[in-house]
Design an enzyme around this catalytic site. Structure first.
Site, PDB file in Angstrom:
ATOM      1  N   LYS A  31     -23.483  -5.897  19.696  1.00 23.83           N
ATOM      2  CA  LYS A  31     -24.856  -5.604  19.271  1.00 23.83           C
ATOM      3  C   LYS A  31     -25.077  -6.416  17.991  1.00 23.83           C
ATOM      4  O   LYS A  31     -24.646  -6.033  16.917  1.00 23.83           O
ATOM      5  CB  LYS A  31     -25.008  -4.101  18.996  1.00 23.83           C
ATOM      6  CG  LYS A  31     -26.394  -3.551  19.221  1.00 23.83           C
ATOM      7  CD  LYS A  31     -27.497  -4.210  18.409  1.00 23.83           C
ATOM      8  CE  LYS A  31     -27.576  -3.670  17.002  1.00 23.83           C
ATOM      9  NZ  LYS A  31     -28.566  -4.385  16.150  1.00 23.83           N
TER      10      LYS A  31
ATOM     11  N   GLY B 284     -20.917  -4.408   7.863  1.00 26.60           N
ATOM     12  CA  GLY B 284     -22.252  -4.139   7.333  1.00 26.60           C
ATOM     13  C   GLY B 284     -22.171  -3.312   6.067  1.00 26.60           C
ATOM     14  O   GLY B 284     -21.190  -3.402   5.313  1.00 26.60           O
ATOM     15  N   SER B 285     -23.177  -2.484   5.839  1.00 30.44           N
ATOM     16  CA  SER B 285     -23.276  -1.735   4.585  1.00 30.44           C
ATOM     17  C   SER B 285     -22.375  -0.502   4.601  1.00 30.44           C
ATOM     18  O   SER B 285     -22.018   0.013   5.664  1.00 30.44           O
ATOM     19  CB  SER B 285     -24.725  -1.301   4.372  1.00 30.44           C
ATOM     20  OG  SER B 285     -25.115  -0.439   5.411  1.00 30.44           O
ATOM     21  N   THR B 286     -22.054  -0.014   3.409  1.00 30.68           N
ATOM     22  CA  THR B 286     -21.205   1.191   3.315  1.00 30.68           C
ATOM     23  C   THR B 286     -21.899   2.376   3.976  1.00 30.68           C
ATOM     24  O   THR B 286     -21.248   3.159   4.670  1.00 30.68           O
ATOM     25  CB  THR B 286     -20.938   1.579   1.842  1.00 30.68           C
ATOM     26  OG1 THR B 286     -22.049   1.220   1.059  1.00 30.68           O
ATOM     27  CG2 THR B 286     -19.713   0.930   1.303  1.00 30.68           C
TER      28      THR B 286
ATOM     29  N   GLY C 273     -21.856   1.991   7.671  1.00 26.07           N
ATOM     30  CA  GLY C 273     -20.435   2.093   8.049  1.00 26.07           C
ATOM     31  C   GLY C 273     -19.987   3.539   8.138  1.00 26.07           C
ATOM     32  O   GLY C 273     -19.213   3.917   9.018  1.00 26.07           O
TER      33      GLY C 273
ATOM     34  N   GLU D 138     -15.746  -3.120   7.910  1.00 28.29           N
ATOM     35  CA  GLU D 138     -15.750  -4.125   6.832  1.00 28.29           C
ATOM     36  C   GLU D 138     -17.087  -3.978   6.124  1.00 28.29           C
ATOM     37  O   GLU D 138     -18.133  -4.314   6.681  1.00 28.29           O
ATOM     38  CB  GLU D 138     -15.554  -5.510   7.448  1.00 28.29           C
ATOM     39  CG  GLU D 138     -15.111  -6.527   6.424  1.00 28.29           C
ATOM     40  CD  GLU D 138     -16.278  -7.172   5.712  1.00 28.29           C
ATOM     41  OE1 GLU D 138     -16.726  -6.609   4.680  1.00 28.29           O
ATOM     42  OE2 GLU D 138     -16.756  -8.223   6.180  1.00 28.29           O
TER      43      GLU D 138
ATOM     44  N   CYS E 179     -20.277 -10.933   2.266  1.00 26.19           N
ATOM     45  CA  CYS E 179     -19.564  -9.697   1.924  1.00 26.19           C
ATOM     46  C   CYS E 179     -18.541  -9.939   0.820  1.00 26.19           C
ATOM     47  O   CYS E 179     -18.331  -9.104  -0.040  1.00 26.19           O
ATOM     48  CB  CYS E 179     -18.907  -9.096   3.152  1.00 26.19           C
ATOM     49  SG  CYS E 179     -18.086 -10.296   4.187  1.00 26.19           S
TER      50      CYS E 179
ATOM     51  N   GLU F 262     -23.605  -3.583  -4.836  1.00 22.13           N
ATOM     52  CA  GLU F 262     -23.710  -4.878  -4.168  1.00 22.13           C
ATOM     53  C   GLU F 262     -25.181  -5.314  -4.177  1.00 22.13           C
ATOM     54  O   GLU F 262     -26.048  -4.580  -3.722  1.00 22.13           O
ATOM     55  CB  GLU F 262     -23.217  -4.704  -2.725  1.00 22.13           C
ATOM     56  CG  GLU F 262     -22.975  -5.986  -1.994  1.00 22.13           C
ATOM     57  CD  GLU F 262     -22.327  -5.761  -0.632  1.00 22.13           C
ATOM     58  OE1 GLU F 262     -22.727  -4.822   0.073  1.00 22.13           O
ATOM     59  OE2 GLU F 262     -21.431  -6.548  -0.280  1.00 22.13           O
TER      60      GLU F 262
HETATM   61  P1  NDP Z   1     -26.629  -2.430   7.948  1.00 26.03           P
HETATM   62  O1  NDP Z   1     -25.254  -2.002   7.571  1.00 26.03           O
HETATM   63  O2  NDP Z   1     -27.609  -1.349   8.216  1.00 26.03           O
HETATM   64  O3  NDP Z   1     -26.569  -3.388   9.228  1.00 26.03           O
HETATM   65  C1  NDP Z   1     -25.383  -3.992   9.694  1.00 26.03           C
HETATM   66  C2  NDP Z   1     -25.336  -3.907  11.214  1.00 26.03           C
HETATM   67  O4  NDP Z   1     -25.304  -2.543  11.620  1.00 26.03           O
HETATM   68  C3  NDP Z   1     -26.555  -4.519  11.906  1.00 26.03           C
HETATM   69  O5  NDP Z   1     -26.151  -5.103  13.120  1.00 26.03           O
HETATM   70  C4  NDP Z   1     -27.410  -3.291  12.168  1.00 26.03           C
HETATM   71  O6  NDP Z   1     -28.339  -3.518  13.213  1.00 26.03           O
HETATM   72  C5  NDP Z   1     -26.366  -2.275  12.558  1.00 26.03           C
HETATM   73  N1  NDP Z   1     -26.752  -0.867  12.424  1.00 26.03           N
HETATM   74  C6  NDP Z   1     -27.694  -0.326  11.618  1.00 26.03           C
HETATM   75  N2  NDP Z   1     -27.730   1.024  11.776  1.00 26.03           N
HETATM   76  C7  NDP Z   1     -26.793   1.331  12.716  1.00 26.03           C
HETATM   77  C8  NDP Z   1     -26.341   2.551  13.310  1.00 26.03           C
HETATM   78  N3  NDP Z   1     -26.861   3.732  12.977  1.00 26.03           N
HETATM   79  N4  NDP Z   1     -25.350   2.495  14.213  1.00 26.03           N
HETATM   80  C9  NDP Z   1     -24.803   1.315  14.569  1.00 26.03           C
HETATM   81  N5  NDP Z   1     -25.184   0.123  14.039  1.00 26.03           N
HETATM   82  C10 NDP Z   1     -26.171   0.142  13.128  1.00 26.03           C
HETATM   83  O7  NDP Z   1     -27.130  -3.414   6.806  1.00 26.03           O
HETATM   84  P2  NDP Z   1     -28.621  -3.909   6.449  1.00 26.03           P
HETATM   85  O8  NDP Z   1     -28.969  -5.033   7.363  1.00 26.03           O
HETATM   86  O9  NDP Z   1     -29.588  -2.762   6.406  1.00 26.03           O
HETATM   87  O10 NDP Z   1     -28.395  -4.484   4.979  1.00 26.03           O
HETATM   88  C11 NDP Z   1     -28.342  -3.586   3.879  1.00 26.03           C
HETATM   89  C12 NDP Z   1     -27.224  -3.937   2.952  1.00 26.03           C
HETATM   90  O11 NDP Z   1     -25.983  -3.896   3.643  1.00 26.03           O
HETATM   91  C13 NDP Z   1     -27.253  -5.344   2.364  1.00 26.03           C
HETATM   92  O12 NDP Z   1     -28.083  -5.410   1.271  1.00 26.03           O
HETATM   93  C14 NDP Z   1     -25.808  -5.551   2.003  1.00 26.03           C
HETATM   94  O13 NDP Z   1     -25.540  -4.975   0.756  1.00 26.03           O
HETATM   95  C15 NDP Z   1     -25.057  -4.802   3.077  1.00 26.03           C
HETATM   96  N6  NDP Z   1     -24.554  -5.702   4.142  1.00 26.03           N
HETATM   97  C16 NDP Z   1     -23.250  -6.052   4.112  1.00 26.03           C
HETATM   98  C17 NDP Z   1     -22.750  -6.928   5.029  1.00 26.03           C
HETATM   99  C18 NDP Z   1     -21.322  -7.359   5.000  1.00 26.03           C
HETATM  100  O14 NDP Z   1     -21.018  -8.450   5.438  1.00 26.03           O
HETATM  101  N7  NDP Z   1     -20.410  -6.521   4.546  1.00 26.03           N
HETATM  102  C19 NDP Z   1     -23.594  -7.522   6.067  1.00 26.03           C
HETATM  103  C20 NDP Z   1     -24.952  -7.053   6.064  1.00 26.03           C
HETATM  104  C21 NDP Z   1     -25.406  -6.178   5.120  1.00 26.03           C
HETATM  105  P3  NDP Z   1     -29.876  -3.881  12.830  1.00 26.03           P
HETATM  106  O15 NDP Z   1     -29.816  -4.961  11.806  1.00 26.03           O
HETATM  107  O16 NDP Z   1     -30.432  -4.344  14.122  1.00 26.03           O
HETATM  108  O17 NDP Z   1     -30.480  -2.617  12.310  1.00 26.03           O
END
Ligand code: NDP
Length: 482
Positions: free
Chosen positions: A176, A229-231, A234, A251, A285, A384
């Site tokens: 996804k 993705g985000s904490t 996560g 991660e 990240c 972050e």
């Molecule tokens: P998210 O953690 O929300 O998104 C990361 C991924 O998770 C995307 O594919 C998102 O899909 C998906 N996702 C969102 N909600 C759910 C859920 N309930 N269940 C399963 N998957 C889900 O990050 P954001 O895009 O909202 O960014 C916010 C902050 O996160 C950034 O400012 C940054 O600080 C951090 N971040 C960290 C990353 C890293 O590499 N560690 C990468 C991206 C963000 P969709 O986008 O379609 O909602």
């Protein structure tokens, strides 16, 4: 561009009718649409993956030998290189990243498949000394079907490291991608079919995280989840996995420090300190978002960094300047708000970059910002930003440097700049994080180097051979033969 998922070896229309606009971050304009996947689409993808695996790993993908999997992954790596420019252009348009960065991502994607192609048939169990009359062996089994939630910052690199390792270990995958960055991964799944991957081995369902992503994490047919993705997201992914005892790798980013001691080679360090925060416009990240500098060279480092920051230019991806725009309006606002709050709280700006006159006023362009004397307990030092914003602060001695470095909730990566060999290892051993770079940072990507965090940066390791272990489960077989 038709809005479809990629399921069971082909482009498949969504079971719902809704779509999501694809926005070009460089001008805020819509240039396409993707399917808004729902639980039924996820279910179809998981079923396709399970069919490819077979109930007892006897399906078209599940029955393949390690050698056959390796050969397919090698072909996929080669095909990615053949489609390199197409993938890079697609990624740059979709995410706004500078073309140079997108090209590097496409190369890294190919490199992951090359690396894991060669690793497939080196992944093996062991024989264990046991009681007389027994032979005991361990066998590394794939989990079955793995779910991959990929963020928007490095779609190709992050899919490469997680899907590459998972396929190599013998799993079928359901991906996804982030709603803001799905195009390159849809194309990748198509290329995988073209080079001979059986239908269902690699599926991509697009849509919102809260819908398709959440449905994937909750699906009982998923045997392992890999999330970047985000904490906060996560945590909800971890909770969904815990509900059904599903293993998960998280991660979750960081607030990674670089420690600069007075004996450091500043000529070597400063360009790396700069690149570690402006690369991909800070949306990394492992961005080196804090620089801790020994007091005696503090002013010199701030001066040199200020010169560098003033020269940083943001502009459209095709102009290939230092940085492109940020990914979307939400991220743009978040970064701007954090910069404004820090300034309102009296944190001093040492330097700012510029946005090119070529950039559309509707694009999400954030100039690079260098803050100095940042208080250790401030938002800027603790949270972050995920943008091109660097927090610099001084330290008095090694003990304080380590205390500051470890003084956040995160623990992903750290950099140490010193010529003192004893200090290099002493400090590296005391830093709470998953990777330490000494007199370098990021090791030019490091496909081979295990990567992951501690504390709120998550757990589990991706990249390198270590990732293969996480995508398998160990079965012990004890034979009593007398
Ligand atoms: P998210 O953690 O929300 O998104 C990361 C991924 O998770 C995307 O594919 C998102 O899909 C998906 N996702 C969102 N909600 C759910 C859920 N309930 N269940 C399963 N998957 C889900 O990050 P954001 O895009 O909202 O960014 C916010 C902050 O996160 C950034 O400012 C940054 O600080 C951090 N971040 C960290 C990353 C890293 O590499 N560690 C990468 C991206 C963000 P969709 O986008 O379609 O909602």
């Amino acid at each position: 561009m038709t809005a479809t998922h990629y399921i069971d070896g082909g482009r498949v229309a969504s079971q719902g009718t809704e779509t999501i606009a694809v926005i070009d971050p460089s001008d805020g304009q819509r240039f396409g649409e993707i399917a808004r996947g729902n639980a039924a689409d996820v279910d179809a993808a998981v079923r396709a993956a399970r069919k490819a695996m077979g109930e007892n790993f006897d399906g078209p993908w599940g029955a393949m030998t390690a050698l056959e999997r390796g050969r397919l992954l090698a072909k996929l790596g080669a095909a990615v290189m053949q489609h390199h420019e197409e993938l890079a252009q697609l990624e740059a348009r979709d995410t706004g990243k500078a073309l140079r960065v997108a090209r590097n991502d496409a190369t890294a994607l190919a490199r992951y498949f090359e690396y894991y192609a060669g690793a497939c048939d080196k992944l093996h169990g062991d024989t264990l000394p046991y009681e007389r009359g027994y032979t005991v062996l361990t066998v590394r089994m794939p989990h079955g079907v793995t779910g991959h939630i990929i963020p928007w910052n490095y779609p190709m690199q992050i899919a490469g490291r997680s899907v590459g390792a998972s396929l190599a270990a013998g799993n079928a995958c359901v991906v996804k991608p982030a709603e803001d960055a799905s195009l390159s991964l849809l194309r990748l799944a198509e290329i995988a079919t073209e080079v001979g991957f059986p239908a269902g081995a690699l599926n991509v369902v697009t849509g919102y995280g809260r819908e398709a992503g959440a449905a994937l994490c909750a699906h009982r047919g998923i045997d392992h989840i890999s999330f970047t993705g985000s904490t906060i997201t996560g945590r909800s992914v971890g909770l969904a996995a815990a509900e059904r005892h599903c293993p998960v790798t998280l991660e979750l980013g960081g607030k990674s420090p670089q420690l600069v001691f007075a004996d450091a080679d500043l000529d070597a360090a400063v360009p790396v300190l700069l690149n570690a925060i402006i690369q991909n416009a800070g949306q990394t990240c492992s961005a080196g978002s804090r620089v801790l500098v020994e007091q005696s060279v503090y002013e010199e480092v701030v001066k040199r960094l200020s010169e560098c920051f003033s020269a940083v230019r943001s502009g459209p991806p095709a102009d290939d300047l230092d940085m492109g725009p940020l990914i979307n309006e939400k991220q743009f606002r978040q970064v701007r708000d954090m910069v404004a709050t820090a300034e309102a709280n009296g944190v001093k700006v040492a330097a700012r970059g510029t946005v090119s006159s070529n950039a559309s006023a509707n694009g999400y362009y954030q100039e690079a910002v260098l803050f100095r004397d940042v208080p250790a307990d401030s938002e800027l030092a603790q949270r972050e930003v995920f943008g091109p914003v660097l927090a610099v602060m001084p330290f008095a001695d090694e003990a304080e440097a380590i205390r500051l470095a470890n003084g956040t909730d995160f623990g992903l990566v750290a950099g140490v700049w010193t010529r003192d060999g004893g200090r290099q290892l002493r400090v590296a051993n005391k830093l709470h994080c998953g990777q330490v770079f000494i007199n370098n940072y990021g090791a030019a990507g490091g496909v081979e180097l295990p990567f992951g965090g501690v504390k709120s940066s998550g757990f589990g390791r991706e990249k390198g051979f270590e990732a293969l272990l996480g995508f398998t489960t160990l079965k012990t077989i004890a034979i009593k033969h007398g």
